[in-house]
Write an enzyme that holds these catalytic residues in place. Structure first.
Site, mmCIF file in Angstrom:
data_model
loop_
_atom_site.group_PDB
_atom_site.id
_atom_site.type_symbol
_atom_site.label_atom_id
_atom_site.label_comp_id
_atom_site.label_asym_id
_atom_site.label_seq_id
_atom_site.Cartn_x
_atom_site.Cartn_y
_atom_site.Cartn_z
ATOM 1 N N ARG A 48 0.850 -1.201 0.000
ATOM 2 C CA ARG A 48 0.000 0.000 0.000
ATOM 3 C C ARG A 48 0.880 1.243 0.000
ATOM 4 N NH1 ARG A 48 -1.789 1.704 4.593
ATOM 5 N NH2 ARG A 48 -2.455 -0.322 5.376
ATOM 6 N N TYR A 100 -16.922 15.765 -15.523
ATOM 7 C CA TYR A 100 -17.469 14.422 -15.341
ATOM 8 C C TYR A 100 -18.478 14.459 -14.174
ATOM 9 C CZ TYR A 100 -17.637 9.625 -13.646
ATOM 10 O OH TYR A 100 -18.067 8.404 -13.197
ATOM 11 N N ASP A 168 -7.828 18.596 -14.855
ATOM 12 C CA ASP A 168 -8.142 17.203 -15.148
ATOM 13 C C ASP A 168 -7.843 17.005 -16.640
ATOM 14 O OD1 ASP A 168 -9.357 14.815 -15.914
ATOM 15 O OD2 ASP A 168 -10.966 14.992 -14.449
ATOM 16 N N LYS A 193 -8.849 5.798 -18.863
ATOM 17 C CA LYS A 193 -9.210 6.261 -20.206
ATOM 18 C C LYS A 193 -8.010 6.160 -21.164
ATOM 19 C CE LYS A 193 -13.153 6.930 -18.275
ATOM 20 N NZ LYS A 193 -13.005 7.284 -16.917
HETATM 21 O O1 P1T Z 1 -13.820 6.444 -13.585
HETATM 22 P P1 P1T Z 1 -12.600 6.958 -12.897
HETATM 23 O O2 P1T Z 1 -11.332 6.286 -13.314
HETATM 24 O O3 P1T Z 1 -12.764 7.025 -11.409
HETATM 25 O O4 P1T Z 1 -12.396 8.471 -13.409
HETATM 26 C C1 P1T Z 1 -13.247 9.532 -13.092
HETATM 27 C C2 P1T Z 1 -13.163 10.604 -14.141
HETATM 28 C C3 P1T Z 1 -12.402 11.729 -13.895
HETATM 29 N N1 P1T Z 1 -12.285 12.713 -14.815
HETATM 30 C C4 P1T Z 1 -12.866 12.629 -16.014
HETATM 31 C C5 P1T Z 1 -12.721 13.734 -16.996
HETATM 32 C C6 P1T Z 1 -13.639 11.502 -16.334
HETATM 33 O O5 P1T Z 1 -14.209 11.454 -17.533
HETATM 34 C C7 P1T Z 1 -13.787 10.461 -15.379
HETATM 35 C C8 P1T Z 1 -14.619 9.258 -15.647
HETATM 36 N N2 P1T Z 1 -15.494 9.375 -16.724
HETATM 37 C C9 P1T Z 1 -16.317 8.413 -17.207
HETATM 38 C C10 P1T Z 1 -16.432 7.198 -16.676
HETATM 39 C C11 P1T Z 1 -17.099 8.815 -18.400
HETATM 40 O O6 P1T Z 1 -17.597 7.944 -19.135
HETATM 41 O O7 P1T Z 1 -17.204 10.019 -18.646
#
Ligand code: P1T
Length: 375
Positions: A48, A100, A168, A193
């Protein structure tokens, strides 16, 4: 001379294993490490806190963002949350009004109750960056999710005073945009992503050039414990080795799809920063290398029919993988935003978001053309 992006993506953190010579370093699937006597060990005591596979991946991430430090988290939301833990009751945050849905949910449903104040403004207009005495953080998503608004990072950095500017960078990836070079203090990612790029992991990360901030992130990583598994770190690290190749292809295909949709008589509006008609096109051209594979559009016909019957665009949440996806923000990725707020933001039932993959673009256009002729 400093190596270029593509070279760093392949070599940083990927040196052959000193023990065996393995060209691809092993995945350290271990939770703990043998100690000679209490506190005497080879630099690792518990996964961790530290893990060699995670460390290598973090080195690569930092290099690609042009940052000194990177900290990996178990998801993009966990990285967002790690940034939010820098705040104290009474602090104020300026946040892009198009992000998001999970970012809005985290701020409104989790952090607001600890006495943190959030203002959601259109950060694509510099006039809206109005600092209050207690503004500690400016949270910017560019291109934003799902309306692809472009914020001028350099312009916002020039107005931020003592506040931390967080970008972001999920929709661009570091290949297309390096926010630190324009003055961002912290860059966060959903590594789920474009970084991972193959829709096979959940991950997040935060990068910074500030040692103190890095130490805080390291502490949060260990103390809160939202860490990615060694296998997920390996997959994300493997993914970023082809980031440049993929982002070029995503951007080329995104441009083709956006131009096709902009000409289509059934489509009323297209949101893509690569179109000269996009209000953020000039800023995007200045701060981005290309325009990514994310395209949204408005369709006033049978939206459900359209998005449920595509051949290559799979109806699913998420984005940034090699395969094309289609999403309905109002009922899927942004459903956690209350209806009145969705309306204020301009996210209607008629809005469709595409994550354009790296298939042959003619097949993607054939798919869109065919489904648009039916609905
Ligand atoms: O899903 P996660 O890995 O926790 O990421 C969150 C997140 C943060 N910032 C942006 C710009 C994002 O698009 C996302 C997650 N977005 C999706 C799951 C979506 O389909 O838009």
């Amino acid at each position: 001379m400093k190596a270029r992006f593509e070279t760093q993506a392949i070599h940083v953190g990927s040196e052959p294993d000193p023990l065996t010579g393995a060209v691809i370093p092993p995945i350290h699937l271990t939770s703990t490490y043998a100690q000679e006597s209490p506190g005497v060990h080879k630099g690792y005591d518990y996964s961790r806190a530290d893990n060699p596979t995670r460390e290598k991946y973090e080195q690569a991430l930092a290099a690609l963002e042009g940052a000194k430090y990177a900290t990996a988290f178990s998801s993009g939301v966990a990285a967002t949350s790690a940034v939010a833990t820098l705040l104290s009751p009474g602090d104020h945050v300026i946040c892009s009004d198009d992000t998001y849905g999970g970012t809005y949910r985290l701020f409104e449903k989790v952090y607001k109750k600890y006495g943190i104040e959030f203002s959601y403004v259109d950060t694509s207009n510099l006039k809206n960056i109005k600092l209050k005495k207690n503004t500690k953080l400016i949270w910017v998503e560019t291109p934003s999710n799902p309306l692809m608004k472009i914020s001028d990072i350099k312009g916002i950095a020039s107005k931020k005073e003592d506040a931390l500017l967080v970008v972001d960078n999920t929709f661009s990836s570091p290949y297309l945009l390096q926010p630190h070079t324009f003055g961002a203090d912290i860059v966060i990612h959903s590594a789920t992503k474009y970084l991972g790029g193959h829709s096979d992991l959940i991950g997040g990360a935060a990068t910074t050039n500030d040692k103190k901030l890095f130490e805080e992130f390291k502490f949060i990583q260990k103390a809160v414990g939202a860490v990615p598994s060694p296998l997920d770190c390996y997959l994300a690290h493997r993914g970023i080795k082809t980031l440049a190749l993929r982002m070029k292809a995503h951007s080329e295909n995104g441009q083709r799809v956006a131009e096709f949709l902009a000409e289509h008589p059934k489509i009323t509006k297209v949101f893509y920063p690569g179109l000269p008609s996009h209000p953020g096109h000039e800023i995007a051209k200045k701060q981005m290398r290309a325009f990514s594979g994310m395209v949204s559009f408005e369709f006033n016909g049978n939206v459900k029919g359209l998005i449920s019957n595509m051949k290559y665009f799979t109806l699913a949440e998420s984005l940034g993988g090699i395969e094309s996806l289609v999403n309905h923000p109002a009922s899927m990725t942004h459903a956690s935003i209350p209806p009145a707020e969705l309306k204020r933001r301009g996210i209607g039932h008629n809005l469709v978001r595409l994550s354009v993959g790296v298939e042959h673009p003619d097949d993607l256009l054939d798919d869109l053309s065919s489904v648009l002729s039916k609905y």
